[in-house]
Design a protein around this motif. Structure first.
Motif, short mmCIF file in Angstrom:
data_model
loop_
_atom_site.label_atom_id
_atom_site.label_comp_id
_atom_site.label_asym_id
_atom_site.label_seq_id
_atom_site.Cartn_x
_atom_site.Cartn_y
_atom_site.Cartn_z
N CYS A 176 31.15 64.53 -38.52
CA CYS A 176 32.12 64.25 -37.21
C CYS A 176 31.84 64.08 -35.88
N CYS A 201 43.38 66.20 -39.74
CA CYS A 201 42.20 66.23 -38.62
C CYS A 201 42.94 67.32 -37.80
N CYS A 246 36.96 73.71 -36.38
CA CYS A 246 36.90 72.71 -37.66
C CYS A 246 36.03 73.40 -38.84
N CYS A 275 36.74 71.85 -42.49
CA CYS A 275 36.83 70.40 -42.77
C CYS A 275 35.75 69.94 -43.35
S1 SF4 Z 1 37.50 66.80 -35.67
FE1 SF4 Z 1 39.01 66.36 -37.45
S2 SF4 Z 1 37.44 65.35 -38.74
FE2 SF4 Z 1 36.29 66.00 -37.27
S3 SF4 Z 1 35.56 67.91 -37.94
FE3 SF4 Z 1 37.37 68.52 -36.80
S4 SF4 Z 1 39.16 68.37 -38.27
FE4 SF4 Z 1 37.42 67.29 -39.09
#
Ligand code: SF4
Lengths: 294, 560
Positions: B525, B550, B532, B519
């Motif tokens: 985040c 997400c 992620c 991500c």
């Molecule tokens: S929680 Fe969602 S936005 Fe945050 S790093 Fe993980 S995938 Fe990405």
């Protein structure tokens, strides 16, 4: 009603006087000097100037007098008319040389700055190639190779001067074009479907033109000086035709007894170059401050 | 966030604008690849407003520019009304542009400082009108001459095929023999001269000698040499413009060579100069004109005029240089006078045409300017810098609307404006949308700006979409951590609320040179987990029409 009109008037007056002030008296002096010189040079045949090649016996090395306003040179020719006819040569070479360089260098710079990428690289190489040749050597070799008999000297002078001025003008235009191309109105023009040529000539060129014009005035001044230097070496337009550089050269031996022979052409060259530079600088300044407002 | 997948594209409907898997990479100054946009997909239905939101540097402006194809995207598909824009060539794209307009961020910079408002707003009309009228006039001429040449070629096709190369050869030969007579060129061309004599057989030799003896014959010969191959090729290629272009290419090449030899060899002979001057004029005119006609039929008329004038000028200069003393003066003044009248006539003609076009455009210009709420009286002849930012933006909008576009992309149209003016411009865009039936793509770096005008909002981060949804859902129940941060960052008009407590997004936007794995938002985040960094989240539907990319969106079990 009357009041309204009056107010408008004063505003107009204010505006014009402001532009005048920003250019200054010296600017207009320079412009008028060049105007008079150009006028005399163009209409030299019609105006009451003496024959520039006629020698007046007994007037050798005479200083300025009533009938010869700027005096006579080493063999008795009228310096005033020689200065005017010399202006013809100098101006033609400078103006034609700069114009050719302006057209070619301007188009190259415009295309390079607008298209960028490969086109830019290719054109920049072309421009730089003309810069690697030492000007004087290029000039002398061209003359010796193409025109040893001095028949087409003017042609070659203009050709060489134009060739040498292409790169500087091209670079100025390229840099300016790049800066203006960043503006969103260029993208806007493309978005409405204007062709590249139209974008270049209608949108970018009018904005590049002011600095281009003032820069070419400076190039013109430089060409006049270079012509003088070349004439000093005896490589300019051959002798009976008066040129400033040649006159300075010919006056050299008499410098101790008759300095005016050298001084007069040198002075006119100095004033011309000064005027051109001055006008160029002033215009540049004016347009720059205008651009800063935007 | 920053997910892939195209689940959010509405397959069942037919969108007006559909962007799929858009990728824009460009080279940075250091030669590295900047991944500005990586796999961006969106669709916009007719009459819809899409709000596209993200921090500066997230690739939203790059996306906008990729949609209008300047520059073209690295990969992906962009369909406008079913037409694949990425596959159009430059000219086709140019013709498509009127229906896809753009409004820019900096209102002052998007108006040319040297043009009046009248011309700025009317320029789109000028562009397309000039093309149209030019095309009409030239097209009929082309058809006529094209038919004539086709006829000639079909009648003389066999003799022409033999004669044309002969004509060209002898022409070249004539040129060479003519030029090599000159003292200064003797050495240069001696190596050419001998083979020329060999190739140039007795017949050719006689023809060439005749041509050389009489410049008039030379002219006739030239015309033959031009027309015959023209006929042959036009029979072969079919297309008139192609043929004209090819012939033009040959002839202009010839004209250049000819000009060179002429100026070089005979700075003296007046008669020679005059005849060859006229000849040159004809050749150059035909050559350059046809070349231009081939590329841009609509421009042929004015280009031809320019070429004509330039040729005339060049010939005069060379001719006058060759004269001496009094004749020089006389000829100079005469030609200066003739030129003066000529240029004056041309200038007048152009001025007239321009004035006519201005007049024709005036009602249109007034209409759009009034529509965008500008005072028309007194503003037409003013320059852009005399207007405020808000007014300039109105003028920009007027310019975009004058072509009756279908889609307008607004690239942060209000972010350079005062807060007080922002609302006016937003309202104006809304009104224009209703009045002109527009479809808007509205780009902003601030969620608050797009809230009330969008039918659908997409949040973008580092070249990818995080979350897409209708504003009602997206603002009240944001799913993506990034969206939530953005919403929290909106200043509230609540006096109780301490603005200093507003959530700040921690850290810097990562470099698009090396975006984070998995991500792309994981470096900043608050909910980041191990998954992620290894796995890229895909688009999934969390509510009807509401999509998020997400692994751990707000409503998921983990957060509850
Ligand atoms: S929680 Fe969602 S936005 Fe945050 S790093 Fe993980 S995938 Fe990405």
């Amino acid at each position: 009603m009357i009041k309204l009109k009056l107010r408008k008037r004063t505003r107009e007056v204010d505006e014009t006087s402001r532009t005048n002030n920003s250019l200054g008296l010296m600017f207009w002096a320079a412009v008028s000097f060049l105007a008079v010189l150009t006028f005399c040079a163009i209409f030299a045949d019609i105006l009451p100037f003496k024959n520039p090649t006629q020698t007046f016996k007994g007037f050798n090395k005479n200083g300025p007098s009533g009938s010869f306003l700027l005096g006579n040179d080493g063999v008795g020719r009228d310096i005033l008319s020689r200065v005017v006819y010399g202006a013809q040569t100098s101006l033609v070479i400078a103006v034609v040389g700069t114009s050719i360089a302006l057209i070619i260098g301007g188009s190259i710079g415009l295309a390079a700055g607008y298209y960028r990428g490969k086109v830019d690289r290719l054109l920049t190489i072309m421009l730089n190639t003309t810069l690697i040749i030492p000007p004087l050597i290029l000039f002398i070799s061209l003359i010796l190779f193409l025109d040893p008999a001095a028949e087409r000297r003017m042609f070659i002078l203009i050709f060489t001067f134009a060739l040498l001025s292409i790169a500087p003008i091209g670079r100025v235009v390229r840099a300016n074009t790049m800066a203006w191309s960043e503006r969103e109105f260029v993208l806007a023009a493309q978005t409405i479907g204007a062709r590249n040529g139209r974008v270049m000539f209608r949108e970018i060129l009018p904005n590049v033109a002011p600095s281009l014009i003032s820069y070419s005035l400076i190039v013109m001044a430089t060409l006049i000086i270079v012509e003088g230097a070349v004439a000093f070496l005896g490589l300019s337009v051959p002798s009976p035709t008066p040129t400033w550089g040649d006159m300075i050269n010919k006056g050299r031996p008499h410098l101790d007894v008759a300095p005016h022979i050298t001084l007069m052409p040198a002075l006119s060259m100095f004033l011309t170059v000064l005027s051109l530079n001055f006008i160029g600088d002033k215009l540049q300044e004016k347009f720059e401050s205008k651009a800063a407002i935007l | 966030m920053a997910g892939s997948g195209n689940l959010h594209l509405r397959e069942q409907e037919k969108p007006l604008l559909r962007v799929e898997d858009l990728v824009v990479n460009f080279l940075s100054a250091g030669g590295e690849t900047v991944q500005a946009v990586s796999g961006f997909s969106i669709d916009v239905l007719e009459g819809e407003t899409l709000g596209l939101v993200g921090e500066s540097g997230c690739g939203k402006s790059t996306t906008a520019r990729a949609i209008i194809q300047s520059p073209k995207p690295t990969a992906g598909s962009i369909q406008l009304d079913g037409v694949e824009l990425t596959e159009l060539d430059d000219e086709e794209m140019r013709r498509t542009r009127p229906i896809l307009q753009m409004i820019f961020q900096d209102p002052i910079s998007s108006l040319n400082p040297r043009r009046t408002i009248r011309d700025v707003v009317a320029e789109p009309l000028y562009v397309w009108w000039e093309e149209e009228t030019g095309r009409l006039a030239i097209a009929s001429w082309f058809e006529k001459t094209g038919n004539l040449f086709q006829k000639i070629s079909s009648k003389f096709s066999r003799p022409a095929r033999i004669l044309a190369p002969l004509a060209w050869l002898s022409l070249i030969f004539w040129l060479v023999s003519e030029a090599s007579d000159e003292r200064s060129l003797e050495t240069w061309l001696s190596w050419l001269k001998t083979p020329a004599q060999f190739i140039g057989f007795p017949v050719l030799f006689i023809l060439a000698a005749m041509a050389a003896a009489l410049s008039v014959v030379g002219a006739v010969w030239l015309v033959l040499a031009v027309i015959l191959p023209f006929g042959v090729i036009s029979g072969k290629f079919g297309s008139v413009t192609n043929t004209v272009g090819l012939t033009g290419l040959f002839t202009s090449l010839f004209a250049v060579v000819f000009l060179f030899f002429r100026t070089w060899s005979s700075l003296g002979g007046v008669a020679h100069w005059l005849s060859s001057g006229i000849l040159l004029l004809a050749v150059g005119f035909l050559a350059v004109w046809s070349l231009l006609a081939c590329r841009e039929p609509s421009r042929a008329g004015s280009s031809a005029l320019a070429v004509l004038v330039f040729m005339l000028f060049a010939i005069q200069v060379f001719y006058i240089v060759g004269l001496d003393g009094n004749t020089k003066l006389a000829v100079f003044s005469l030609s200066a006078a003739v030129d003066g009248i000529l240029y004056w006539l041309i200038a007048r003609r152009y001025k007239l045409a321009r004035a006519q076009m201005r007049q024709r455009a005036e009602p249109e210009v007034k209409r759009v300017l009034e529509a965008v709420g500008m005072e028309v009286e007194g503003s037409l002849e003013r320059k852009p810098h005399e207007f405020s930012g808000g007014q300039a933006q109105r003028i920009s909008i007027a310019r975009a609307l004058i072509l009756n576009p279908k889609v307008v992309i607004c690239d942060e149209p209000v972010s350079a404006l005062d807060v007080s003016v922002q609302a006016q411009i937003l309202n104006l865009l809304e009104d224009m949308k209703a009045a002109y039936g527009l479809t808007l793509v509205f780009i902003a770096h601030d969620l608050a700006v797009v809230k009330n005008i969008s039918d659908r909002v997409a949040v973008m981060y580092l070249g990818k979409i995080c979350e897409v949804g209708p504003p009602e859902l997206l603002y009240s129940a944001p799913q993506h951590p990034y969206t939530r941060l953005l919403i929290d960052a909106i200043p509230r008009p609540d006096p109780e609320f301490d603005q200093r407590n507003a959530v700040r997004i921690e850290g810097e936007l990562p470099s698009p040179l090396a975006p984070p794995s998995g991500c792309r938002f994981r470096t900043r985040c608050p909910n980041v987990q191990a998954k992620c960094s290894t796995e890229e989240p895909q688009m999934k539907e969390v509510a009807s029409g509401h999509y998020v990319a997400c692994h751990y969106p707000a409503d998921s079990e983990l957060n509850q």
